[in-house]
Write an enzyme that holds these catalytic residues in place. Structure first.
Site, PDB file in Angstrom:
ATOM      1  CB  CYS A   2      -0.862   0.033   1.253  1.00 14.39           C
ATOM      2  SG  CYS A   2      -1.904  -1.403   1.428  1.00 14.39           S
ATOM      3  NE  ARG A  27       5.248   1.412  -1.087  1.00 18.35           N
ATOM      4  CZ  ARG A  27       6.006   1.624  -0.031  1.00 18.35           C
ATOM      5  NH1 ARG A  27       7.096   2.337  -0.143  1.00 18.35           N
ATOM      6  NH2 ARG A  27       5.696   1.136   1.138  1.00 18.35           N
ATOM      7  CD  GLU A 484      18.396 -12.883  -5.902  1.00 19.18           C
ATOM      8  OE1 GLU A 484      17.739 -13.463  -5.022  1.00 19.18           O
ATOM      9  OE2 GLU A 484      18.102 -11.759  -6.336  1.00 19.18           O
ATOM     10  CE  LYS A 606      12.493  -2.580  -4.281  1.00 19.74           C
ATOM     11  NZ  LYS A 606      13.338  -3.627  -4.883  1.00 19.74           N
TER      12      LYS A 606
HETATM   13  C1  G6P Z   1       9.853  -8.625  -1.190  1.00 18.92           C
HETATM   14  C2  G6P Z   1      10.550  -8.095  -2.435  1.00 18.92           C
HETATM   15  C3  G6P Z   1      11.897  -8.780  -2.595  1.00 18.92           C
HETATM   16  C4  G6P Z   1      12.745  -8.597  -1.341  1.00 18.92           C
HETATM   17  C5  G6P Z   1      11.999  -9.065  -0.091  1.00 18.92           C
HETATM   18  C6  G6P Z   1      12.724  -8.613   1.171  1.00 18.92           C
HETATM   19  O1  G6P Z   1       9.521  -9.950  -1.396  1.00 18.92           O
HETATM   20  O2  G6P Z   1       9.758  -8.301  -3.578  1.00 18.92           O
HETATM   21  O3  G6P Z   1      12.584  -8.240  -3.703  1.00 18.92           O
HETATM   22  O4  G6P Z   1      13.935  -9.305  -1.481  1.00 18.92           O
HETATM   23  O5  G6P Z   1      10.691  -8.499  -0.035  1.00 18.92           O
HETATM   24  O6  G6P Z   1      12.700  -7.218   1.219  1.00 18.92           O
HETATM   25  P1  G6P Z   1      13.727  -6.319   1.993  1.00 18.92           P
HETATM   26  O7  G6P Z   1      13.260  -4.908   1.767  1.00 18.92           O
HETATM   27  O8  G6P Z   1      13.649  -6.716   3.442  1.00 18.92           O
HETATM   28  O9  G6P Z   1      15.082  -6.571   1.436  1.00 18.92           O
END
Ligand code: G6P
Length: 611
Positions: A2, A27, A484, A606
């Site tokens: 959101c 996002r 990854e 995101k």
């Molecule tokens: C979401 C995003 C990923 C990210 C993960 C952890 O799933 O789509 O790309 O790796 O969250 O997010 P962070 O902000 O904690 O790295």
């Protein structure tokens, strides 16, 4: 996730709010809405894209006001629908024309809903946000700020909110707990958002709201208080990111731009920190804790998604370079176990956003159990960065593409620097440290070399892009890289992919291999090279199509694979910083070739700020 954008000032709010929402589109969201005060309260909501909302309001005179709140929603309570989109209002019959936009989750919403129903409130949506709007209405007694404070004292959970009331057409009240909210301060105007990217076009002066803090904004003044109405003086700061940084430039997608930014951002990440001449690592963010780090007996790495993969590489680094027993765990699992945290444990939260709910909760749990906590975080001022004892910022700039790329490189680099820093205070010999630092300094140039092969990687990808099942294999530090690579492919091209340690393939997944199945194998020179070659042959003999990521100058590799992508020769612990790059490009090209929306993949957010 959101997103909130709100405005109070003298400019027309409509364009500004919609433009702000568009900046937050990356996002991820499923619906959008806006409420505006302009001789009454006017509300528009829609399923789908912000452009749909724009169509609804752009010709409507009612939306010509100078005070409004807007939202992009990613469903948590109630299906994605117009009815459940925000803003949500208080009681239609007996209310005060209150409208609320909200990020986060009100955990006790069902008991509050029952309480309000008993008082005669009728609800039109399934959202927790509508319950909050009704509660504010129920407690309203002529002053919006007081009503919001009173309501927030009753709720448990997380929130960032912006609230308007028809009875007070020149006032906006905003508040937060556990979900970010920034107030941009202009001349006689305020732009509020859950993300600085929606603010920097208008002002770079801003204050971050602390947890359980409320701000009452009028066009020319603001007042911040706790929910208990204790007045506070927030610190106005310069926002870090410029507009130019967050714009696309010449690239077709943010993801590609961010992949290409990796050499530059890695240089910035290491600037002033890696001193290969004197063989030193200087990490200002942890300097005050040097003694604790020197005494560390155990390292615990926590994260989710891409950040977890970086953390898994960190495990090899802390054990290999620092000789400290290290564990890595999904933050979401750690928080609900009964984890044993021994004395001398350093818990490190790895996170791009610094807002991931599980990672935040896990690091708090580690802290409660006596660990010293560090953050390896990108977003300055984010919740995790503020709640950990110390930390090292990634310094890779804002990451807009939902699929994380440059943040991964930053996370691995920060963990390498930390492991070396801690290692030198443990067992790492000066000479080995010097070697590691010299090699690390050259990585950005090497990434540039890999990026030059993008066209070749496109060709390789095109050859197999029609296949719906892929495997990614690696060993040692390249095992998390395989994970990854598979994650990137899944996220943006929707191709099913599995990553695993190369040896694990024999324990089941090998039965999937049939003629032409793409199997991407990281087969760089190192201690397990021969074994990886063995795995390649196992795939080939079953008809699989092997794409190898190999070390430059390896003349033997071609005879074991169908395609090869070369990366420069670097020491094993640093290889992930290079081997991940071709895998990022394979995923990117596959998504583009399949016509997918690279920067806004379906169903993904995101930053995942709910469990
Ligand atoms: C979401 C995003 C990923 C990210 C993960 C952890 O799933 O789509 O790309 O790796 O969250 O997010 P962070 O902000 O904690 O790295």
């Amino acid at each position: 996730m959101c997103g909130i954008v709100a405005y109070i000032g003298s400019k027309p709010a409509r364009g500004l709010l919609l433009e702000g929402l568009k900046r937050l589109e990356y996002r991820g969201y499923d619906s959008a809405g806006v409420a505006m005060l302009n001789g009454g309260m006017h509300v528009a909501r829609t399923m789908g894209r912000v452009s749909g909302l724009e169509e609804l309001v752009h010709k409507d005179e009612q939306f010509n006001g100078t005070i409004g709140i807007a939202h992009t929603r990613w469903a948590t309570h109630g299906e994605p629908s117009e009815r459940n989109a925000h803003p949500q209002g208080d009681d239609a019959k007996n209310g005060y024309g209150i409208q609320v936009v909200h990020n986060g989750i009100i955990e006790n919403y069902s008991s509050l809903k029952q309480y309000l129903k008993d008082k005669g409130h009728a609800f039109t949506s399934e959202t927790d946000t509508e319950v909050l709007a009704h509660l504010i209405g129920e407690l309203y007694d002529g002053d919006l700020e007081t009503a919001v404070q009173s309501a927030l004292r009753e709720v448990t959970g997380a929130y960032a909110i912006a609230v308007l009331c028809e009875k007070e057409p020149d006032v906006m009240v905003v508040a937060r707990k556990g979900s970010p909210l920034i107030v941009g301060v202009g001349k006689d105007e305020y732009v509020v958002s859950s993300d600085s990217s929606a603010i920097v076009a208008h002002t770079t002066q801003a204050f971050l709201l602390d947890d359980e803090t409320v701000a009452r904004l009028t066009r020319d003044s603001f007042r911040t208080t706790t929910v208990e109405n204790v007045e506070l003086t927030p610190e106005i700061q310069e926002l870090e990111y410029t507009l130019e940084q967050i714009e696309l430039g010449d690239f077709e997608h943010f993801m590609l731009k961010e992949i290409y930014e990796q050499p530059a951002t890695l240089r910035i990440c290491m600037q002033g920190r890696v001193d290969a001449v004197d063989g030193k690592i200087i990490l200002g963010g942890v300097a005050d804790f040097e003694e604790d780090l020197a005494k560390a007996k155990r390292v615990l790495l926590l994260g989710q998604g891409t950040a977890l993969h970086a953390a898994m590489i960190g495990e090899y680094l802390f054990e290999g370079l620092a000789g400290i027993p290290t564990e890595v765990e999904f933050a979401s699992e750690f928080r609900y176990r009964n984890p044993i945290v021994e004395e001398g444990t350093i818990a490190i939260a790895v996170s791009q956003s610094g807002e991931t709910a599980d990672t935040y909760a896990a690091i708090q749990e580690a802290k409660r159990r006596g660990a010293m906590t560090l953050g390896a975080v990108n977003v300055v001022g984010s919740t995790i960065s503020r709640e950990t004892d110390a930390g090292v910022y990634l310094r890779v700039g804002p990451e807009i593409g939902v699929a994380s790329t440059k943040a991964f490189i930053g996370q691995v680099a920060v963990l390498t620097m930390l492991a070396t820093y801690v290692g030198r205070r443990h067992h790492l010999a000066g000479e080995d440290m010097l070697d590691a630092l010299n090699s690390l300094e050259q990585i950005p140039d090497h990434i540039e070399t890999v990026l030059k092969q993008s066209d070749h990687i496109l060709k390789v990808t095109r050859g197999v892009v029609n296949r719906d099942n892929w495997l990614f294999l690696g060993r040692g530090t390249n095992y998390p890289v395989a994970l990854e690579g598979a994650l990137k492919l899944k996220e943006i091209s929707y191709i099913h992919a599995e990553g695993m340690p190369a040896a694990e393939m024999k324990h089941g997944p090998i039965s999937l291999i049939d003629k032409g199945m793409p199997v991407v194998i990281v087969a760089t020179k190192g201690s397990q090279y021969e074994k990886v070659i063995g795995n390649m042959e196992e795939v080939r003999s079953r008809g699989g199509h092997v794409i190898a990521v190999a070390t430059e100058g390896d003349s033997e590799i071609q005879s074991h694979c169908d395609d090869v992508i070369f990366v420069p020769d670097v020491p094993e612990p640093l290889q992930p910083l290079l081997t991940v790059v071709p895998l990022q490009l394979i995923a990117y090209h596959a998504a583009v070739l399949r016509g997918k929306d690279v920067d806004k993949p379906r169903n993904l957010a995101k930053s995942v700020t709910v469990e």
